[in-house]
Design an enzyme around this catalytic site. Sequence first.
Site, PDB file in Angstrom:
ATOM      1  N   ARG A 102     -11.472 -11.170   7.755  1.00 38.72           N
ATOM      2  CA  ARG A 102     -10.662 -12.399   7.642  1.00 38.72           C
ATOM      3  C   ARG A 102     -10.677 -13.200   8.957  1.00 38.72           C
ATOM      4  O   ARG A 102     -10.558 -14.422   8.934  1.00 38.72           O
ATOM      5  CB  ARG A 102      -9.238 -12.074   7.202  1.00 38.72           C
ATOM      6  CG  ARG A 102      -9.212 -11.402   5.832  1.00 38.72           C
ATOM      7  CD  ARG A 102      -7.909 -11.511   5.110  1.00 38.72           C
ATOM      8  NE  ARG A 102      -7.848 -10.533   4.039  1.00 38.72           N
ATOM      9  CZ  ARG A 102      -8.442 -10.664   2.848  1.00 38.72           C
ATOM     10  NH1 ARG A 102      -9.144 -11.748   2.558  1.00 38.72           N
ATOM     11  NH2 ARG A 102      -8.347  -9.717   1.932  1.00 38.72           N
ATOM     12  N   ARG A 105      -4.515  -8.700  14.315  1.00 36.67           N
ATOM     13  CA  ARG A 105      -4.857 -10.073  13.908  1.00 36.67           C
ATOM     14  C   ARG A 105      -4.109 -11.131  14.713  1.00 36.67           C
ATOM     15  O   ARG A 105      -4.557 -12.279  14.760  1.00 36.67           O
ATOM     16  CB  ARG A 105      -4.614 -10.269  12.404  1.00 36.67           C
ATOM     17  CG  ARG A 105      -5.698  -9.613  11.588  1.00 36.67           C
ATOM     18  CD  ARG A 105      -5.581  -9.875  10.103  1.00 36.67           C
ATOM     19  NE  ARG A 105      -6.743  -9.309   9.427  1.00 36.67           N
ATOM     20  CZ  ARG A 105      -6.787  -9.003   8.141  1.00 36.67           C
ATOM     21  NH1 ARG A 105      -5.736  -9.221   7.363  1.00 36.67           N
ATOM     22  NH2 ARG A 105      -7.891  -8.510   7.611  1.00 36.67           N
ATOM     23  N   GLN A 133       0.834  -1.204   0.000  1.00 35.50           N
ATOM     24  CA  GLN A 133       0.000   0.000   0.000  1.00 35.50           C
ATOM     25  C   GLN A 133       0.865   1.248   0.000  1.00 35.50           C
ATOM     26  O   GLN A 133       0.588   2.212  -0.705  1.00 35.50           O
ATOM     27  CB  GLN A 133      -0.941  -0.018   1.212  1.00 35.50           C
ATOM     28  CG  GLN A 133      -1.966  -1.140   1.093  1.00 35.50           C
ATOM     29  CD  GLN A 133      -2.910  -1.220   2.273  1.00 35.50           C
ATOM     30  OE1 GLN A 133      -2.711  -0.539   3.283  1.00 35.50           O
ATOM     31  NE2 GLN A 133      -3.925  -2.050   2.152  1.00 35.50           N
ATOM     32  N   ASP A 165      -2.124 -11.713   4.396  1.00 35.31           N
ATOM     33  CA  ASP A 165      -3.563 -11.729   4.696  1.00 35.31           C
ATOM     34  C   ASP A 165      -4.091 -13.134   4.984  1.00 35.31           C
ATOM     35  O   ASP A 165      -5.228 -13.295   5.416  1.00 35.31           O
ATOM     36  CB  ASP A 165      -4.352 -11.118   3.530  1.00 35.31           C
ATOM     37  CG  ASP A 165      -4.074  -9.621   3.398  1.00 35.31           C
ATOM     38  OD1 ASP A 165      -3.656  -8.996   4.388  1.00 35.31           O
ATOM     39  OD2 ASP A 165      -4.280  -9.081   2.291  1.00 35.31           O
TER      40      ASP A 165
HETATM   41  C1  S3P Z   1      -2.845  -4.659   0.164  1.00 32.24           C
HETATM   42  C2  S3P Z   1      -1.624  -4.794   0.757  1.00 32.24           C
HETATM   43  C3  S3P Z   1      -1.429  -5.401   2.078  1.00 32.24           C
HETATM   44  C4  S3P Z   1      -2.617  -6.252   2.485  1.00 32.24           C
HETATM   45  C5  S3P Z   1      -3.917  -5.564   2.236  1.00 32.24           C
HETATM   46  C6  S3P Z   1      -4.075  -5.193   0.767  1.00 32.24           C
HETATM   47  C7  S3P Z   1      -2.924  -3.982  -1.151  1.00 32.24           C
HETATM   48  O1  S3P Z   1      -1.276  -4.378   3.044  1.00 32.24           O
HETATM   49  O2  S3P Z   1      -2.511  -6.640   3.833  1.00 32.24           O
HETATM   50  O3  S3P Z   1      -4.997  -6.408   2.603  1.00 32.24           O
HETATM   51  O4  S3P Z   1      -3.984  -4.039  -1.807  1.00 32.24           O
HETATM   52  O5  S3P Z   1      -1.925  -3.369  -1.550  1.00 32.24           O
HETATM   53  P1  S3P Z   1       0.152  -3.655   3.277  1.00 32.24           P
HETATM   54  O6  S3P Z   1       0.607  -3.216   1.978  1.00 32.24           O
HETATM   55  O7  S3P Z   1      -0.087  -2.507   4.195  1.00 32.24           O
HETATM   56  O8  S3P Z   1       1.005  -4.709   3.910  1.00 32.24           O
END
Ligand code: S3P
Length: 435
Positions: free
Chosen positions: A387, A345, A168, A314
Amino acid sequence: MRLQITPTNRMEGTLTVPGDKSISHRAVMLGSIAEGTTEISGFLAGEDCLSTIKCMQALGVPIKMEEDKVIVEGQGLGGLQEASNILDAGNSGTTIRLLSGILAGQPFTSIINGDASLRKRPMGRIIRPLMLMGAHVLGRGDDNYAPFAIRGGNLKPLTYTLPVASAQLKSALLLAGLYAEGWTGIIEPIQSRNHTELMLNSFGAHLHKEDNIIRIEGGTPLRGQKLIVPGDVSSAAFFMVAGLIVPEGHIILKNVGLNKTRSGIIEVLQEMGASLNIRDIYSTAGELMGTVEVQSSELKGVTVGGEMIPRLIDEIPILAVAALFAKGITEIRDAAELKVKESNRIAAICQGLQRLGARMEELPDGLRIYGGQSLQGNTCDSFNDHRIAMALAVAGLRAQGDTYIEGAEAIDISFPGFKETLNMLAKGDNHGDQR
Ligand code: S3P
């Protein structure tokens, strides 16, 4: 809502899992800032992705949802308009973080907020580098939490080493990089999911990857296109584990996304002894997808950590459930990021499974799970986390007596129709298709 789970010995059938959540968000965002129309098939109409659609609509992008497609009328890189109200990302970390990257490039002010869970999650990790690129951001808790306001425009390129393995964060900076003059470089010490890179390439962005550095050139227009969203491997994982742990399990999962940066759960389950057969693999816009056939299996404990963690981050709650039915101890380390997801989690899955009688321990960066136990049905809580709710539901399939999961409405965040799919497989109905 309370979800009742009745134990079963049998899970059998074929299903097409709902579209990938990460890819659905990206398709709407990139389609919105591309030129021309983007047509998305297989879009996940879960609440998180609907939050992304509503935010983009509020920024002036016409988006229509048809029966099996989403049509986005792209406005080009510079065509978004200031929203007349606060943007609401709901429960969705992907919406708030990726959208912030785009908003950092806009010459207007946006205020973005989310639900109680999202307001507790760390945003400083995106706010700080976006400020270094020249965006003005003001957020709660010393610029660490939502709600926050962004006034963007005139970004400078940045070379930045990611302090956490977060797709992200990486994606927010790549999207901001589209609005900076010149090349922005992102150094990724541990690889996280690469959907943004693959999709930016297919939209025509100038992006190169060399070793662990990703570079993107600002100012290149994106081209709208037709996209197919693969099924979500994170949703498929619940049914992989359900099929493995019930004595008569045989499930065929179709169109499952098999991108290497996401499919760690398949490798780890195989290492535990799972019969997971992968076939009919094909590729669409750089994303792999295929069929996964699951047969009930004897599992053994495993140790998971390091570079594997972002590839199954996840799936750790459902991996913990598989570990309960494995011989020996399973240890999951290097996963402290789990504490800042939709819930903590590590604590949530540990407390939930302990209520069913599981023997397991929280570690500072993971979990230790003692396999080979029998579970007893009980009432447990989703912690408002989709989840956690689904992982507890799968565990309940092998408990003695019924299990009740409170707060199960959270499941609609990523898997509308989960309960119906579970019931369909428990009855052995062979015609399930959730799309
Ligand atoms: C996601 C990245 C992950 C994941 C989230 C979705 C994405 O988070 O846990 O459910 O769509 O880029 P982080 O990038 O913060 O680890």
